[in-house]
Design a protein around this motif. Structure first.
Motif, PDB file in Angstrom:
ATOM      1  N   ASP A 293       0.826  -1.200   0.000  1.00 27.60           N
ATOM      2  CA  ASP A 293       0.000   0.000   0.000  1.00 27.60           C
ATOM      3  C   ASP A 293       0.867   1.259   0.000  1.00 27.60           C
ATOM      4  O   ASP A 293       0.631   2.186  -0.783  1.00 27.60           O
ATOM      5  N   LEU A 294       1.885   1.280   0.834  1.00 31.75           N
ATOM      6  CA  LEU A 294       2.783   2.437   0.885  1.00 31.75           C
ATOM      7  C   LEU A 294       3.525   2.626  -0.436  1.00 31.75           C
ATOM      8  O   LEU A 294       3.674   3.747  -0.913  1.00 31.75           O
ATOM      9  N   TYR A 295       3.985   1.543  -1.012  1.00 27.80           N
ATOM     10  CA  TYR A 295       4.727   1.620  -2.276  1.00 27.80           C
ATOM     11  C   TYR A 295       3.836   2.160  -3.386  1.00 27.80           C
ATOM     12  O   TYR A 295       4.277   2.962  -4.213  1.00 27.80           O
ATOM     13  N   ALA A 296       2.586   1.740  -3.398  1.00 31.17           N
ATOM     14  CA  ALA A 296       1.654   2.220  -4.421  1.00 31.17           C
ATOM     15  C   ALA A 296       1.411   3.723  -4.292  1.00 31.17           C
ATOM     16  O   ALA A 296       1.265   4.426  -5.294  1.00 31.17           O
ATOM     17  N   ARG A 297       1.410   4.227  -3.075  1.00 29.32           N
ATOM     18  CA  ARG A 297       1.125   5.652  -2.850  1.00 29.32           C
ATOM     19  C   ARG A 297       2.365   6.531  -2.831  1.00 29.32           C
ATOM     20  O   ARG A 297       2.264   7.732  -3.035  1.00 29.32           O
ATOM     21  N   HIS A 298       3.548   5.942  -2.558  1.00 29.43           N
ATOM     22  CA  HIS A 298       4.772   6.735  -2.395  1.00 29.43           C
ATOM     23  C   HIS A 298       5.938   6.117  -3.165  1.00 29.43           C
ATOM     24  O   HIS A 298       7.052   6.029  -2.639  1.00 29.43           O
TER      25      HIS A 298
END
Length: 117
Positions: free
Chosen positions: A83-88
């Motif tokens: 989730d973090l990788y997708a957003r950042h």
């Protein structure tokens, strides 16, 4: 050492948990050499995020690998990471490539499972 290809391989396996992966199939998806892809699969196994799941072709002796975090806690951390990788994406890749300090290693260490005393 954590790398963007390692992270992308992990997230690719996570996105298709029922697929059996070989160095050849992973290489094709990540546009890297088969040798590098095989090394990534081996690293994912050592990190307890994937495991061998049989052979695809007995003549080629190509082992297949499956997404298989060693624990539910690790699976949950990988889900958060995805989730973090997708957003950042840009921030995380910069963090991984950072040579000014140990932030990338600290980030990677946050996903290691530690034995409780």
């Amino acid at each position: 050492m954590p790398s963007v290809p390692f992270l992308e391989a992990l997230l690719l396996l996570r996105a298709s948990p029922d697929q059996r992966w070989t160095g050849e199939t992973l290489a094709g998806r990540l546009y890297i050499s088969e040798r590098t892809a095989q090394a990534l699969l081996d690293d994912l196994c050592r990190a307890a995020m994937a495991q061998p799941c049989g052979s695809r072709d007995a003549h080629k002796r190509m082992h297949t690998y499956c997404y298989a975090p060693a624990s539910e806690a690790l699976r949950e951390r990988i889900d958060v990471l995805a989730d973090l990788y997708a957003r950042h994406l840009v921030d995380i890749t910069h963090l991984i490539h950072s040579t000014l300090d140990r932030k990338a290693q600290q980030f990677a260490d946050a996903f290691r499972l530690r034995k409780e005393p």
